[in-house]
Write a protein that holds these residues in place. Structure first.
Motif, PDB file in Angstrom:
ATOM      1  N   VAL A  66     -45.066  -6.407 -13.513  1.00 23.83           N
ATOM      2  CA  VAL A  66     -44.169  -7.305 -13.649  1.00 23.83           C
ATOM      3  C   VAL A  66     -43.515  -7.720 -12.142  1.00 23.83           C
ATOM      4  N   LEU A  67     -43.683  -8.859 -11.783  1.00 22.49           N
ATOM      5  CA  LEU A  67     -43.095  -9.354 -10.546  1.00 22.49           C
ATOM      6  C   LEU A  67     -41.790 -10.147 -10.584  1.00 22.49           C
ATOM      7  N   ALA A  68     -41.222 -10.506 -11.820  1.00 21.40           N
ATOM      8  CA  ALA A  68     -39.994 -11.038 -11.646  1.00 21.40           C
ATOM      9  C   ALA A  68     -39.666 -11.323 -13.325  1.00 21.40           C
ATOM     10  N   THR A  69     -38.387 -11.389 -13.282  1.00 17.57           N
ATOM     11  CA  THR A  69     -37.886 -11.554 -14.847  1.00 17.57           C
ATOM     12  C   THR A  69     -36.527 -12.332 -14.776  1.00 17.57           C
ATOM     13  N   LEU A  70     -36.310 -13.157 -15.865  1.00 15.29           N
ATOM     14  CA  LEU A  70     -35.097 -14.138 -15.701  1.00 15.29           C
ATOM     15  C   LEU A  70     -34.882 -14.441 -17.031  1.00 15.29           C
ATOM     16  N   ASP A  71     -33.264 -14.164 -17.277  1.00 16.98           N
ATOM     17  CA  ASP A  71     -32.631 -14.679 -18.578  1.00 16.98           C
ATOM     18  C   ASP A  71     -31.907 -15.769 -18.064  1.00 16.98           C
ATOM     19  N   THR A  72     -32.103 -16.845 -18.624  1.00 18.06           N
ATOM     20  CA  THR A  72     -31.306 -18.094 -18.150  1.00 18.06           C
ATOM     21  C   THR A  72     -29.952 -17.966 -18.692  1.00 18.06           C
ATOM     22  N   ASP A  73     -29.645 -17.289 -19.728  1.00 22.42           N
ATOM     23  CA  ASP A  73     -28.011 -17.104 -20.032  1.00 22.42           C
ATOM     24  C   ASP A  73     -27.480 -16.176 -18.940  1.00 22.42           C
ATOM     25  N   HIS A  74     -28.179 -15.279 -18.436  1.00 24.62           N
ATOM     26  CA  HIS A  74     -27.791 -14.429 -17.627  1.00 24.62           C
ATOM     27  C   HIS A  74     -28.515 -14.347 -16.469  1.00 24.62           C
ATOM     28  N   PRO A  75     -28.505 -15.269 -15.501  1.00 24.37           N
ATOM     29  CA  PRO A  75     -29.164 -15.115 -14.314  1.00 24.37           C
ATOM     30  C   PRO A  75     -28.927 -14.071 -13.351  1.00 24.37           C
ATOM     31  N   ASP A  76     -27.646 -13.584 -13.553  1.00 25.15           N
ATOM     32  CA  ASP A  76     -27.168 -12.544 -12.524  1.00 25.15           C
ATOM     33  C   ASP A  76     -27.970 -11.389 -12.724  1.00 25.15           C
ATOM     34  N   GLY A  77     -28.861 -11.065 -13.712  1.00 28.73           N
ATOM     35  CA  GLY A  77     -29.553 -10.023 -14.420  1.00 28.73           C
ATOM     36  C   GLY A  77     -28.633  -8.961 -14.988  1.00 28.73           C
ATOM     37  N   SER A  78     -27.739  -9.173 -15.456  1.00 27.11           N
ATOM     38  CA  SER A  78     -26.753  -8.292 -16.459  1.00 27.11           C
ATOM     39  C   SER A  78     -27.549  -7.972 -17.621  1.00 27.11           C
ATOM     40  N   THR A  79     -27.056  -7.081 -18.145  1.00 22.19           N
ATOM     41  CA  THR A  79     -27.842  -6.360 -19.585  1.00 22.19           C
ATOM     42  C   THR A  79     -27.746  -7.520 -20.515  1.00 22.19           C
ATOM     43  N   THR A  80     -28.808  -7.562 -21.342  1.00 24.88           N
ATOM     44  CA  THR A  80     -28.945  -8.923 -22.497  1.00 24.88           C
ATOM     45  C   THR A  80     -29.050  -7.902 -23.705  1.00 24.88           C
ATOM     46  N   SER A  81     -28.441  -8.332 -24.480  1.00 25.84           N
ATOM     47  CA  SER A  81     -28.470  -7.961 -25.993  1.00 25.84           C
ATOM     48  C   SER A  81     -28.006  -8.919 -27.020  1.00 25.84           C
ATOM     49  N   THR A  82     -28.409  -8.785 -28.282  1.00 26.00           N
ATOM     50  CA  THR A  82     -28.163  -9.653 -29.261  1.00 26.00           C
ATOM     51  C   THR A  82     -26.675  -9.877 -29.547  1.00 26.00           C
ATOM     52  N   SER A  83     -25.902  -8.755 -29.397  1.00 21.20           N
ATOM     53  CA  SER A  83     -24.571  -8.437 -29.842  1.00 21.20           C
ATOM     54  C   SER A  83     -23.701  -9.318 -28.867  1.00 21.20           C
ATOM     55  N   THR A  84     -23.963  -9.423 -27.512  1.00 19.51           N
ATOM     56  CA  THR A  84     -22.986  -9.857 -26.626  1.00 19.51           C
ATOM     57  C   THR A  84     -23.852 -11.030 -25.716  1.00 19.51           C
ATOM     58  N   GLY A  85     -22.930 -11.838 -25.335  1.00 17.72           N
ATOM     59  CA  GLY A  85     -23.482 -13.014 -24.667  1.00 17.72           C
ATOM     60  C   GLY A  85     -24.050 -14.230 -25.382  1.00 17.72           C
ATOM     61  N   LYS A  86     -24.313 -15.374 -24.626  1.00 12.14           N
ATOM     62  CA  LYS A  86     -24.974 -16.590 -25.258  1.00 12.14           C
ATOM     63  C   LYS A  86     -26.373 -16.380 -25.504  1.00 12.14           C
ATOM     64  N   MET A  87     -27.092 -16.898 -26.614  1.00  7.62           N
ATOM     65  CA  MET A  87     -28.425 -16.791 -27.062  1.00  7.62           C
ATOM     66  C   MET A  87     -29.246 -18.173 -27.216  1.00  7.62           C
ATOM     67  N   THR A  88     -28.750 -18.891 -26.150  1.00  9.68           N
ATOM     68  CA  THR A  88     -29.217 -20.402 -26.284  1.00  9.68           C
ATOM     69  C   THR A  88     -30.340 -20.774 -24.951  1.00  9.68           C
ATOM     70  N   GLY A  89     -30.497 -19.779 -24.086  1.00 10.26           N
ATOM     71  CA  GLY A  89     -31.641 -20.133 -23.016  1.00 10.26           C
ATOM     72  C   GLY A  89     -32.971 -19.598 -23.262  1.00 10.26           C
ATOM     73  N   ASP A  90     -33.795 -19.447 -22.285  1.00  9.18           N
ATOM     74  CA  ASP A  90     -34.843 -18.899 -22.256  1.00  9.18           C
ATOM     75  C   ASP A  90     -35.118 -17.508 -21.373  1.00  9.18           C
ATOM     76  N   ILE A  91     -35.919 -16.638 -21.827  1.00  9.21           N
ATOM     77  CA  ILE A  91     -36.250 -15.550 -21.092  1.00  9.21           C
ATOM     78  C   ILE A  91     -37.748 -15.669 -20.539  1.00  9.21           C
ATOM     79  N   LEU A  92     -37.946 -15.364 -19.241  1.00 10.65           N
ATOM     80  CA  LEU A  92     -39.069 -15.274 -18.485  1.00 10.65           C
ATOM     81  C   LEU A  92     -39.522 -13.886 -17.926  1.00 10.65           C
ATOM     82  N   ILE A  93     -40.829 -13.736 -17.928  1.00 13.84           N
ATOM     83  CA  ILE A  93     -41.468 -12.580 -17.432  1.00 13.84           C
ATOM     84  C   ILE A  93     -42.753 -12.972 -16.722  1.00 13.84           C
TER      85      ILE A  93
END
Length: 845
Positions: free
Chosen positions: A76-103
């Motif tokens: 893996v070279l890079a990852t990105l959660d557009t809802d959490h571009p700062d790299g914070s922990t992503t879960s289904t219980s917290t945060g927005k779920m409208t963006g994309d996830i890229l690996i």
């Protein structure tokens, strides 16, 4: 995708294998590239709202893959959660779920797609395909063994769609949606049936016997799935099933007894995984830890066709090529290679580089020539590095491959990365390297810039004086071949002097090459250059000491003579189509402009031209003779001198105006007397004593048609037509002014007899022996013009008179006043009547 996706240092391309998106858990597979250098990557992209119920497994994989690092796990070279571009922990219980996830991973393709391509390959490579499949399966076994022993995780989803293949042929394990420690996590229990294909699930998983699984070893689930994977791989590759050596191991992996399933690590001891292809791959994977001697032996072994044939394009360019560059520039990579100044070769490293070069060029010829862009991307920095190494062995190996580089590099790189560094070879002290540099440069000439062409011309001039005869010969051949690529200025300055210099070379092949080069470059020589410059250099070789050179010289002369004849005919046609008006040529004795400053004779009047049938030169001579005769006769009468009449031999009817047998003898002075005789103008010459003004007349005759002279009726002008202008007659001291009258005139006037000083008649038989058939009657002319007594007239001489052996009498030079007084005392001039005709030709003078 979200606006934050543009912050990645990677460009995302088109989607590939879209039909397998659902199998991959909703992940779309895209081609991508690194923005900085264009390196190919693979991008996994998932849109959260589109995942629906599969979002939680996708997020689990997104979190787990970043922590997995192994040579056989998809990097893996890079990852990105557009809802959490700062790299914070992503879960289904917290945060927005409208963006994309890229690996973003290393470039790879799904195993299923790769196996389909393998099945379409020719049967002749069947053995290699089996070895490649065995190598790939060993990669999966090592990755799974790593998870079980080091990461203490069960993958839980070992299947065809969880494996990707790199261009180098390595299998990479991915898809960690169900990865779980032991005992099983709740996440695994919840998503087991959703994520893992049913045929890959062991019997206890199908029965949801979680206690049995928790009570067994961590490898049990994955061992069963691995056995199913091996069977499907060979099936999809079109290999007809699992090899015999591997069938027993596969059966043990698929046993229903969970406690009897073996661990996956020992499976690598199976003989099927010990093959030349796998050995090659393993050595390349660990080449950084090998010693110099081991590397040297490995590179030398690659020269053999049997071992090099194991390579495919992906392996050669993606794994072997970087390994070779590491040998040249340790710690290298593209950035290091691009800095030639950082390369310092030791003796041991030089041996490795010499072993690496043939392999590099073999890769270029076998795999890179089909892809121009990849060739330039991989080869250009390497060539810059190699040419920066000042080693004759390395330089010689590079020069032999210059034609390969010329076909695929851009003109800018050929000028900067190839030609400029290799110019040092023209000045090398080793003759072999100088000659090899010359031979290698010829293919680069069409791509060289004007500045580099001028630079090359200077080196060629230098090489023409090389001490090695073979280099001089090859230089001439080189010049002949590149002449069409030179500018007009460089071509005119180089080719002809070079060929001329080579024709004088003592080395026979050099002269022969020069003659052939002249013939090859004949289109660059104009007809005038051929006649004035080329042929004078070629003609001496018609008598060369070597027969082959003579033969070639004759061929060159024959070829150029055809050119010159054609040009001459063209010139003749141009002259006929554009005729020039012919100027009327007036024949005068020698050059009138050089005769004491007198003007050019302009011919007779229109009336005189109608009465005379002969050309104007006849008028000139007959008039001149009439005037001279009258002057001599008048002077003789005034002084009552004794005149001796010599005997003359007449010229026969067939007499020629050119009297080659006549020998002129030196005299002091002479005079002329003429008279018309039956339409024949006769001229006589006599010798005159130096102390007296009396003269003897001598006739010299010739037929008027041959001399261009006509009958002339003299009038009563005693001054001979000279009284009108006091400056027309130059009275000066001269020697024998009449000896050469008519000499050089094209009218063909015969030369006069030369008499001795005392007025004695010379032996005419000796002088005019061929023309002694008859004699002339030297009678006085019908009209005589005389001069005053005591006046000495000196006429302009047509040529320098030979000095006589007899002593000459010095005559006092008269001043202008004395000359006027003498003319005043002379006899009056008789005016001509209309009936009288003066055709001496001097009236217009």
């Amino acid at each position: 995708m979200g606006n934050s996706a543009s912050s990645l240092p990677y460009a995302i391309g088109a989607e590939v294998d879209g039909q397998y998106r659902e199998v991959r858990g909703g992940w779309a597979l895209h081609e991508g590239s690194q923005k900085s250098n264009g390196t190919a990557v693979t991008v996994f992209q998932a849109h959260k709202p589109a995942l629906g119920g599969k979002l939680e497994p996708a997020l689990a994989h997104f979190s787990r893959c970043r922590t997995m690092m192994h040579p056989h796990i998809l990097k893996v070279l890079a990852t990105l959660d557009t809802d959490h571009p700062d790299g914070s922990t992503t879960s289904t219980s917290t945060g927005k779920m409208t963006g994309d996830i890229l690996i973003v991973t290393e470039h790879a393709m799904p195993l299923r797609t790769w196996l389909q391509q393998q099945a379409s390959r020719s049967s002749s490579s069947g053995n290699h395909q089996a070895d490649e499949l065995a190598w790939g399966l060993s990669n999966v076994i090592e990755a799974v063994h790593f998870l079980h022993t080091t990461a203490q995780l069960a993958h839980g989803n070992v299947c065809v769609d969880a494996i990707y293949v790199t261009r180098a042929g390595d299998y990479k394990l991915a898809d960690f949606r169900l990865a779980t420690p032991m005992p099983l996590s709740q996440h695994f229990v919840q998503w087991n049936s959703e994520c893992c294909p049913q045929n890959y699930q062991s019997p206890e998983r199908l029965n949801r016997d979680w206690n049995a699984i928790n009570g067994a070893a961590i490898h049990t689930m994955d061992s069963y799935s691995l056995g199913i994977l091996i069977k499907e791989v060979y099936s999809l590759a079109g290999m007809g099933g699992v090899p015999d050596k591997l069938q027993k191991a596969v059966q043990r992996l698929q046993t229903a007894n969970i406690k009897m399933r073996p661990r996956v690590g020992p499976l690598l001891k199976c003989p099927i995984f010990q093959n030349p292809y796998s050995t090659l791959q393993e050595f390349l994977n660990g080449i950084a830890t090998k010693t110099s001697d081991e590397k040297l032996v490995f590179y030398q072994s690659l020269h053999h066709d049997t071992k090099f044939s194991l390579l495919h394009k992906g392996l050669a360019t993606q794994k072997l090529w970087p390994a070779l560059l590491q040998t040249i520039a340790p710690g290298g990579g593209t950035s290091s290679v691009a800095s030639p100044s950082a390369v310092t070769l030791q003796d041991s490293q030089r041996r490795e580089v010499m072993a690496v070069l043939p392999v590099l060029f073999q890769i270029m010829e076998e795999f890179l020539v089909q892809d121009q862009e990849e060739f330039r991307k991989l080869v250009t920095p390497v060539i810059e590095l190699f040419f920066a190494i000042s080693d004759r062995g390395i330089r010689g190996a590079l020069l032999t491959k210059v034609p390969l580089l010329e076909k695929h590099l851009t003109p800018a790189k050929i000028n900067s990365a190839v030609f400029e560094p290799m110019c040092s070879g023209f000045l090398d002290s080793a003759a072999q390297l100088r000659e090899l540099t010359l031979k290698s440069t010829i293919v680069l000439v069409p791509h060289l810039s004007p500045a580099n062409l001028e630079k090359l011309v200077r080196y060629l001039v230098r090489l023409q004086g090389d001490a090695e005869s073979s280099i001089r010969t090859n230089t001439v051949i080189f010049i002949g071949k590149i002449a069409s690529h030179l500018s007009d200025t460089s071509r005119q300055r180089l080719i002809l002097p070079a060929f001329t210099r080579a024709m004088k070379d003592p080395f026979t092949p050099c002269r022969l090459a020069a003659l052939r080069a002249v013939l090859l470059c004949r289109v660059y020589f104009g007809p005038k250059d051929v006649a004035a410059k080329v042929l004078p250099c070629v003609v001496p070789h018609l008598m060369d000491s070597v027969q082959e050179v003579r033969k070639e010289a004759f061929a060159v002369v024959d070829e150029f003579m055809i050119v010159l004849r054609a040009e001459s005919q063209t010139m003749a046609l141009q002259e006929e189509s554009n005729p020039q008006p012919q100027q009327q040529k007036q024949q005068v004795p020698n050059d009138p402009q050089q005769q004491n400053g007198y003007s050019t004779f302009q011919g007779t009047t229109q009336q005189q031209s109608q009465q005379q049938a002969a050309p104007s030169s006849g008028n000139y001579l007959s008039g001149f003779s009439s005037w001279a005769a009258s002057a001599i006769t008048s002077s003789a009468k005034a002084n009552d001198s004794n005149v001796s009449h010599p005997t003359h031999n007449a010229m026969g009817p067939g007499g020629n105006s050119s009297m080659s047998s006549l020998s002129q003898q030196p005299q002091q002075a002479s005079s002329l007397s003429t008279r018309p005789l039956n339409n024949t103008a006769s001229m006589t010459t006599t010798t005159v004593t130096s102390t007296q003004t009396s003269m003897a007349s001598m006739t010299m005759g010739h037929q008027a048609p041959m001399m261009g002279m006509s009958n002339m009726n003299s009038g009563g002008d005693d001054s001979g037509g000279w009284s009108d202008d006091e400056d027309d007659i130059a009275l000066e001291e001269a020697e024998d002014p009449f000896a050469n009258i008519g000499k050089g005139n094209n009218s063909g006037m015969a030369k006069s007899h030369l008499l001795n000083h005392g007025g004695t008649t010379t032996n005419s038989h000796n002088l005019l022996d061929p023309f002694s058939s008859s004699a002339f009657d030297a009678k006085p002319a019908k009209s005589i013009r005389g001069l005053s007594t005591g006046k000495k007239l000196v006429l302009p001489s047509t040529s320098k008179v030979t000095k006589s052996t007899t002593a000459t009498t010095t005559t006092k030079k008269l001043s202008l006043a004395e000359r006027k007084a003498q003319r005043t005392a002379a006899a009056p001039v008789k005016k001509l009547t209309t009936q009288e005709d003066l055709t001496d030709g001097w009236d217009d003078f």
